[in-house]
Design an enzyme around this catalytic site. Structure first.
Site, PDB file in Angstrom:
ATOM      1  N   LYS A   1      15.935   2.109   8.536  1.00  0.00           N
ATOM      2  CA  LYS A   1      15.369   3.170   9.524  1.00  0.00           C
ATOM      3  C   LYS A   1      16.690   3.850  10.216  1.00  0.00           C
ATOM      4  O   LYS A   1      16.436   5.086  10.460  1.00  0.00           O
ATOM      5  CB  LYS A   1      14.287   2.512  10.356  1.00  0.00           C
ATOM      6  CG  LYS A   1      13.215   1.887   9.379  1.00  0.00           C
ATOM      7  CD  LYS A   1      12.334   2.951   9.034  1.00  0.00           C
ATOM      8  CE  LYS A   1      10.984   2.305   8.490  1.00  0.00           C
ATOM      9  NZ  LYS A   1      10.261   3.242   7.543  1.00  0.00           N
TER      10      LYS A   1
ATOM     11  N   LYS B   1       8.568   0.899  -5.939  1.00  0.00           N
ATOM     12  CA  LYS B   1       7.245   0.181  -5.763  1.00  0.00           C
ATOM     13  C   LYS B   1       6.086   1.213  -5.463  1.00  0.00           C
ATOM     14  O   LYS B   1       6.309   2.442  -4.831  1.00  0.00           O
ATOM     15  CB  LYS B   1       7.167  -0.776  -4.777  1.00  0.00           C
ATOM     16  CG  LYS B   1       7.368  -0.456  -3.342  1.00  0.00           C
ATOM     17  CD  LYS B   1       7.167  -1.415  -2.480  1.00  0.00           C
ATOM     18  CE  LYS B   1       7.472  -0.872  -0.875  1.00  0.00           C
ATOM     19  NZ  LYS B   1       7.308  -1.975   0.065  1.00  0.00           N
TER      20      LYS B   1
ATOM     21  N   LYS C   1       2.073   4.074  -0.146  1.00  0.00           N
ATOM     22  CA  LYS C   1       1.463   5.235   0.496  1.00  0.00           C
ATOM     23  C   LYS C   1       2.441   6.302   0.949  1.00  0.00           C
ATOM     24  O   LYS C   1       1.953   7.394   1.090  1.00  0.00           O
ATOM     25  CB  LYS C   1       0.518   4.737   1.555  1.00  0.00           C
ATOM     26  CG  LYS C   1      -0.392   3.527   1.509  1.00  0.00           C
ATOM     27  CD  LYS C   1      -1.052   2.830   2.591  1.00  0.00           C
ATOM     28  CE  LYS C   1      -1.876   1.755   2.315  1.00  0.00           C
ATOM     29  NZ  LYS C   1      -2.471   1.020   3.166  1.00  0.00           N
TER      30      LYS C   1
END
Length: 366
Positions: free
Chosen positions: A151, A232, A235
């Protein structure tokens, strides 16, 4: 079983787990780990309320949760809303997502009579233990964890302190219930290593309270994106065609599987390196039915890829349709969802407070 009796039983089992752990000081994680009898297993896991789960969440995590509640007696599952706010959230959307997640878990088979299902923020001891564990955690240790490094590379956003320290809260979530077994994904392995370190560190500095938890890995292969099978299912996928949500219509499920990326070879075969798209479809099939990839390839060797996709769509629809219908029914009665969370909060708070009494005494609080 009455709620008070059930709470007392869980509390006795949790105390037994701690008492039978012994009080020897040890120097390695391996020596700290124990062989835990089934009756002493304490399972904890959490899931963030980020909207309707997708097929990968269901097959990889939630189905495992359902199986575990049939295998063990002491099961704690939490909707971890405190973790969700490490990134900016719209308050009304977050509240709605909490209800959606609870409805999805119940629809998939989580039984409040067999598992304690609760909302993390409603049990205040999570944040109290997080602060105490944070005081024995170093900056250097947190900086090594993969999610923070990933991040913090994004220069367009400034990561929050909460994102930096959330592995400590994750450790508190687990240790608060003296958990022995934690079902997690591979991507959380290093965070559980921090949890192990903190359990050992606290026990050695102050006195024995926590057990060193063990990982329970899902036997299901990680489900990949239908559009980008090298990644993978997620969302955050830019294309909604890459994932199947648990509330997708039968028509949407069929269309997404039909458009799934494969290759130019017609016959199906299981080859993760060279045929990731087809292999992903076979993994979905195996996770839905319990068949092995080898058996699937043998049984359907005469089908073309297009024909196999049609077959797989029917299998996924038969798995998802009853779940979708239960989700929509449950969401129509939010008072019931709230009552499930209230019941879980009552049980979880009693167990959490019992642990914190020991922690406060050992740390030196009055």
């Amino acid at each position: 079983m009455a709620l008070r009796q059930r709470t007392a039983l869980l509390l006795r089992r949790t105390r037994l787990c701690a008492e039978t752990a012994g009080y020897r000081r040890m120097t390695t994680k391996r020596r700290h780990r124990e062989v835990v009898p089934d009756e002493e297993v304490q399972v904890f896991s959490g899931i963030q309320p980020t909207g309707i789960p997708h097929l990968g969440n269901y097959l990889g995590v939630i189905k495992m949760w359902v199986r575990l509640q049939e295998q063990y007696h002491n099961i704690m599952y939490s909707v971890v809303d405190l973790h969700a706010i490490t990134v900016r959230q719209d308050p009304s959307e977050l509240r709605e997502n909490i209800f959606k997640m609870v409805a999805c878990l119940l629809a998939c088979g989580i039984d409040p009579e067999k598992s304690v299902l609760f909302l993390q923020s409603q049990v205040r001891q999570h944040t109290e233990l997080c602060w105490i564990l944070g005081c024995i955690t170093t900056n250097a240790r947190l900086g090594l964890l993969p999610q923070w490094k990933e991040k913090s590379k994004d220069n367009t956003k400034t990561p929050s302190v909460g994102l930096y320290t959330y592995p400590v809260l994750q450790a508190a979530d687990i240790l608060l219930y003296k958990s022995t077994h934690i079902p997690i994904g591979e991507d959380q392995k290093q965070h559980l290593a921090l949890c192990e370190d903190l359990a050992i560190s606290f026990n050695n500095k102050f006195g024995k309270v926590f057990r060193v938890p063990q990982i329970l890995y899902s036997e299901t292969a990680r489900i990949k994106s239908l559009r980008h099978p090298e990644y993978k299912m997620s969302k955050s996928d830019k294309s909604p065609k890459g994932r199947i949500d648990l509330t997708d219509s039968n028509e949407d499920i069929s269309a997404k599987i039909k458009m799934a990326v494969t290759d130019f070879t017609s016959q199906i075969s299981y080859d993760r390196a060279n045929r990731p798209g087809v292999t992903n479809l076979i993994d979905i099939h195996a996770a839905c039915t319990g068949e092995t990839p080898e058996k699937i390839c043998e049984t359907y060797s005469s089908l073309t890829t297009a024909e196999y996709k049609a077959l797989l769509a029917d299998i996924v629809i038969s798995e998802i349709q009853p779940i979708r219908e239960r989700i929509l029914w449950l969401l129509s009665d939010k008072s019931h969802l709230q009552s499930v969370l209230n019941q879980g909060q009552e049980v979880a708070s009693v167990i959490a407070e019992d642990t914190m009494k020991d922690v406060r005494r050992l740390v030196g609080f009055i």
